[in-house]
Scaffold this motif. Structure first.
Motif, PDB file in Angstrom:
ATOM      1  N   VAL A 192       0.851  -1.200   0.000  1.00 33.29           N
ATOM      2  CA  VAL A 192       0.000   0.000   0.000  1.00 33.29           C
ATOM      3  C   VAL A 192       0.878   1.236   0.000  1.00 33.29           C
ATOM      4  O   VAL A 192       0.454   2.309  -0.407  1.00 33.29           O
ATOM      5  CB  VAL A 192      -0.966   0.078   1.217  1.00 33.29           C
ATOM      6  N   GLU A 193       2.090   1.065   0.482  1.00 35.15           N
ATOM      7  CA  GLU A 193       3.015   2.197   0.503  1.00 35.15           C
ATOM      8  C   GLU A 193       4.439   1.660   0.403  1.00 35.15           C
ATOM      9  O   GLU A 193       4.753   0.608   0.959  1.00 35.15           O
ATOM     10  CB  GLU A 193       2.850   2.998   1.808  1.00 35.15           C
ATOM     11  N   THR A 194       5.271   2.386  -0.307  1.00 34.39           N
ATOM     12  CA  THR A 194       6.689   2.038  -0.381  1.00 34.39           C
ATOM     13  C   THR A 194       7.492   3.256   0.061  1.00 34.39           C
ATOM     14  O   THR A 194       7.249   4.367  -0.424  1.00 34.39           O
ATOM     15  CB  THR A 194       7.073   1.628  -1.818  1.00 34.39           C
ATOM     16  N   VAL A 195       8.395   3.013   0.980  1.00 31.91           N
ATOM     17  CA  VAL A 195       9.274   4.095   1.436  1.00 31.91           C
ATOM     18  C   VAL A 195      10.652   3.817   0.843  1.00 31.91           C
ATOM     19  O   VAL A 195      11.266   2.789   1.136  1.00 31.91           O
ATOM     20  CB  VAL A 195       9.366   4.129   2.978  1.00 31.91           C
ATOM     21  N   THR A 196      11.085   4.701  -0.035  1.00 33.97           N
ATOM     22  CA  THR A 196      12.407   4.517  -0.616  1.00 33.97           C
ATOM     23  C   THR A 196      13.311   5.663  -0.170  1.00 33.97           C
ATOM     24  O   THR A 196      12.846   6.584   0.508  1.00 33.97           O
ATOM     25  CB  THR A 196      12.328   4.385  -2.152  1.00 33.97           C
ATOM     26  N   PHE A 197      14.565   5.594  -0.550  1.00 35.62           N
ATOM     27  CA  PHE A 197      15.531   6.509   0.052  1.00 35.62           C
ATOM     28  C   PHE A 197      16.271   7.339  -0.992  1.00 35.62           C
ATOM     29  O   PHE A 197      16.603   6.830  -2.060  1.00 35.62           O
ATOM     30  CB  PHE A 197      16.513   5.702   0.915  1.00 35.62           C
ATOM     31  N   ALA A 198      16.482   8.570  -0.667  1.00 34.50           N
ATOM     32  CA  ALA A 198      17.269   9.535  -1.460  1.00 34.50           C
ATOM     33  C   ALA A 198      16.580   9.946  -2.758  1.00 34.50           C
ATOM     34  O   ALA A 198      16.376  11.120  -3.010  1.00 34.50           O
ATOM     35  CB  ALA A 198      18.683   9.030  -1.740  1.00 34.50           C
ATOM     36  N   THR A 199      16.245   8.975  -3.612  1.00 35.20           N
ATOM     37  CA  THR A 199      15.563   9.324  -4.859  1.00 35.20           C
ATOM     38  C   THR A 199      14.824   8.090  -5.384  1.00 35.20           C
ATOM     39  O   THR A 199      14.966   6.991  -4.844  1.00 35.20           O
ATOM     40  CB  THR A 199      16.564   9.880  -5.897  1.00 35.20           C
ATOM     41  N   LEU A 200      14.010   8.295  -6.429  1.00 35.05           N
ATOM     42  CA  LEU A 200      13.257   7.174  -6.998  1.00 35.05           C
ATOM     43  C   LEU A 200      14.164   6.285  -7.838  1.00 35.05           C
ATOM     44  O   LEU A 200      15.240   6.700  -8.269  1.00 35.05           O
ATOM     45  CB  LEU A 200      12.121   7.708  -7.868  1.00 35.05           C
ATOM     46  N   LYS A 201      13.710   5.066  -8.087  1.00 32.94           N
ATOM     47  CA  LYS A 201      14.399   4.115  -8.938  1.00 32.94           C
ATOM     48  C   LYS A 201      13.493   3.850 -10.159  1.00 32.94           C
ATOM     49  O   LYS A 201      12.264   3.962 -10.027  1.00 32.94           O
ATOM     50  CB  LYS A 201      14.651   2.786  -8.183  1.00 32.94           C
TER      51      LYS A 201
END
Ligand SMILES: NC(=O)C1=CN([C@@H]2O[C@H](COP(=O)(O)OP(=O)(O)OC[C@H]3O[C@@H](n4cnc5c(N)ncnc54)[C@H](O)[C@@H]3O)[C@@H](O)[C@H]2O)[C@@H](O)CC1
Ligand SMILES: [K+]
Length: 536
Positions: A192-201
């Motif tokens: 339902v949610e994705t927390v990624t880091f620094a920038t998108l992939k």
């Protein structure tokens, strides 16, 4: 309107880093003095915050934290500890043995004072009745380090969760999703949610990845900007920060010719609707003048439908290129409703020919039937394309243009991003590969992936309007890559304005709202104040 399109969030270009590049950025950040444990602590904090936002303040909050054997699992351990500190009942399940953890992940696991259960126990939990289920599952099995398809207990768990309506918050990427390509390897969690880091992939924006990520949060974990820019990224999210600087803002002292004259090549009368949609899109995108270039037999049908768009029939024996040069038509859109027979090809060649006098074309959009002609009988077409040429294929037309790069080509392993990039390099033109995750690629390797197309944008004639918008922006002098990116974004934003039930005719009419959000009051003359007399 700023809010509607989230323009403030997208003020700067957002680079897309592959998982491997992200690893390099992490390493650069660590080399520049931020320890990996600190980055991981911030990553876990961001995940815990997202979970707390979801759980709210309800009683007896339960979270199941699924940790893998690498640093993605390490982020999970940090999140579990922080959630427990906030009073959430967090249970940790680990793939593999605790003693096998290394580096920062081992450090994070040491700080987790609770029990660690084998992952099999989570699979058992997933099969229990609803009352026993956790409120949130945190998927920290695999992130950037996914190196093979999911198998064994991890795969069975992901499949079991997918079959249930569990709320999953994914750490970095849903496990099983390839962050570089957006493809699923074996199976992937649906978050339902994705927390990624620094920038998108790239995998966050390319389908099916986009649909598996749920809402995306990009958390700043203190990776210095230089660690990202040092990699000279060439892939970006398609959003205004990428091209706004090149977006044509009308000058108050300008006139219609400074905003460019665009020609649209119409096909036979009975299929002239597609060209009209393109023309309307171009006019609404800000072209100063738009003319329909047509055979005399199509002129009456076109004239009875058009008002602001002019109709310019090409008489027998007259060269279309000469007529266009006479009217200072510098940009052409060809393809919508053009036809693919020999007469269509001749008319396309006549429009692309060098004029006897005056300037030739400086901008070109080839769409639909023109792409089929280019693919099947391209002699004379390819060598008449000006440097600012944009090709706008859907997957079917793309496969005709570059068969070995088509989606269904035997042994095809490249991502949509790489297929578009390779095609642009090979064809020497900007390629706008249409889809829910439209990719724009330039011959110099720059790429952008769209992230704003609503589902209802897929409707008859929508692509014709898009071709027109690209042409309208080219006519105003925008560089080809930026024009194609801006057009794809505006097309999505216009669809957002219209909402479900959209038909292609609505799209041009929604463009003024989109343009207003982009340029604000920049086109207005400076204000004049009629001030009252001031006291001496
Ligand atoms: N210092 C850093 O580099 C940072 C990394 N971070 C996190 O670390 C993650 C990357 O960590 P890693 O590079 O350790 O990689 P992962 O933790 O994503 O996975 C690597 C581990 O999984 C195993 N593996 C891969 N595919 C598998 C499969 N299909 N089945 C079973 N095992 C499999 C590998 O053998 C390896 O042990 C990021 O996604 C992010 O969540 C964050 O903590 C921020 C800082
Ligand atoms: K994950």
């Amino acid at each position: 309107m700023q809010e509607l399109f989230g323009l403030d969030d997208w003020a700067a270009p957002v680079p897309l880093l592959t998982p491997r590049e992200m690893g390099q950025a992490d390493a650069a950040a660590i080399a520049a003095g931020t320890p990996g444990t600190v980055l991981m602590a911030r990553a876990g904090r961001a995940v815990a915050d997202a979970v707390l936002r979801r759980l709210g303040h309800r009683q007896g909050r339960r979270a199941a934290v699924l940790c893998g054997p690498g640093n993605n699992g390490g982020d999970g351990f940090v999140a579990a500890r922080l959630l427990a500190e906030e009073g959430v009942e967090a249970t940790v399940y680990l793939l593999g043995a605790r003693g096998d953890l290394g580096g920062d992940a081992a450090d994070a696991a040491r700080q987790w004072l609770g029990e660690v259960h084998p992952l099999q126990a989570a699979l058992d939990l997933a099969g229990l009745d609803e009352a026993s289920q956790p409120h949130v599952w945190i998927d920290a099995l695999f992130g950037a380090g996914l190196s093979r398809p999911l198998e064994g207990v991890a795969r069975r768990l992901v499949e079991a969760l997918d079959a249930s309506d569990a709320d999953i918050v994914a750490v970095d990427v849903p496990s099983g999703l390839d962050g570089a390509t957006g493809e699923v390897r074996g199976a992937a969690a649906r978050a339902v949610e994705t927390v990624t880091f620094a920038t998108l992939k790239p995998g966050h924006l390319l389908y099916p990845g986009r649909a598996l990520c749920g809402a995306l949060t990009v958390a700043d974990i203190g990776i210095p900007e230089a660690a990202v820019t040092g990699l000279a990224p060439k892939a970006f999210a398609n959003a205004p920060g990428l091209w706004r600087g090149a977006f044509p803002v009308p000058e108050a002292a300008g006139h219609k010719y400074t905003r460019g004259h665009l020609g649209v090549l119409s096909g036979p009368a009975v299929q002239s609707g597609a060209a009209r949609l393109a023309a309307r899109g171009a006019l609404r995108a800000g072209a100063g003048l738009v003319s329909m270039i047509c055979a005399p037999s199509a002129a009456m049908v076109l004239a009875s439908h058009l008002t602001a768009v002019m109709v310019k029939p090409v008489r027998a024996g007259e060269a279309a290129a000469n007529l266009m040069a006479r009217h200072r038509i510098s940009t052409l859109v060809a393809g919508p409703g053009l036809g693919t027979d020999e007469s269509a090809r001749e008319r396309l060649l006549a429009a692309l020919a060098a004029p006897a006098e005056g300037e030739g074309l400086t901008g070109l959009v080839l769409d639909a039937d023109a792409l089929t002609l280019l693919a099947e009988r391209g002699e004379g077409i390819a060598d008449r394309m000006p440097p600012r040429t944009v090709l706008t294929p859907h997957e079917g037309e793309f496969a005709r243009l570059v068969p070995d790069l088509g989606l269904q080509a035997a042994g095809q392993r490249l991502s949509r991003l790489d297929r578009a990039r390779t095609a642009a390099e090979r064809l020497g033109s900007v390629v706008l590969l249409k889809g829910p995750d439209t990719v724009v690629a330039a011959p110099d390797g720059r790429t952008a992936i769209a992230a704003n197309a609503p589902a209802w944008l897929a409707t008859a004639g929508s692509g014709d309007v898009l071709a027109g918008i690209v042409g309208g922006l080219l006519a105003q002098g925008m560089p080809a890559f930026e024009a194609a990116c801006a057009a794809a974004w505006m097309h999505g934003a216009a669809a957002e304005v219209c909402g479900p039930g959209l038909i292609a005719e609505d799209l041009p009419e929604a463009l003024p709202q989109v343009a207003a959000a982009l340029i604000g009051d920049a086109g207005l003359p400076p204000p004049i104040h009629l001030a009252p007399a001031s006291e001496p």
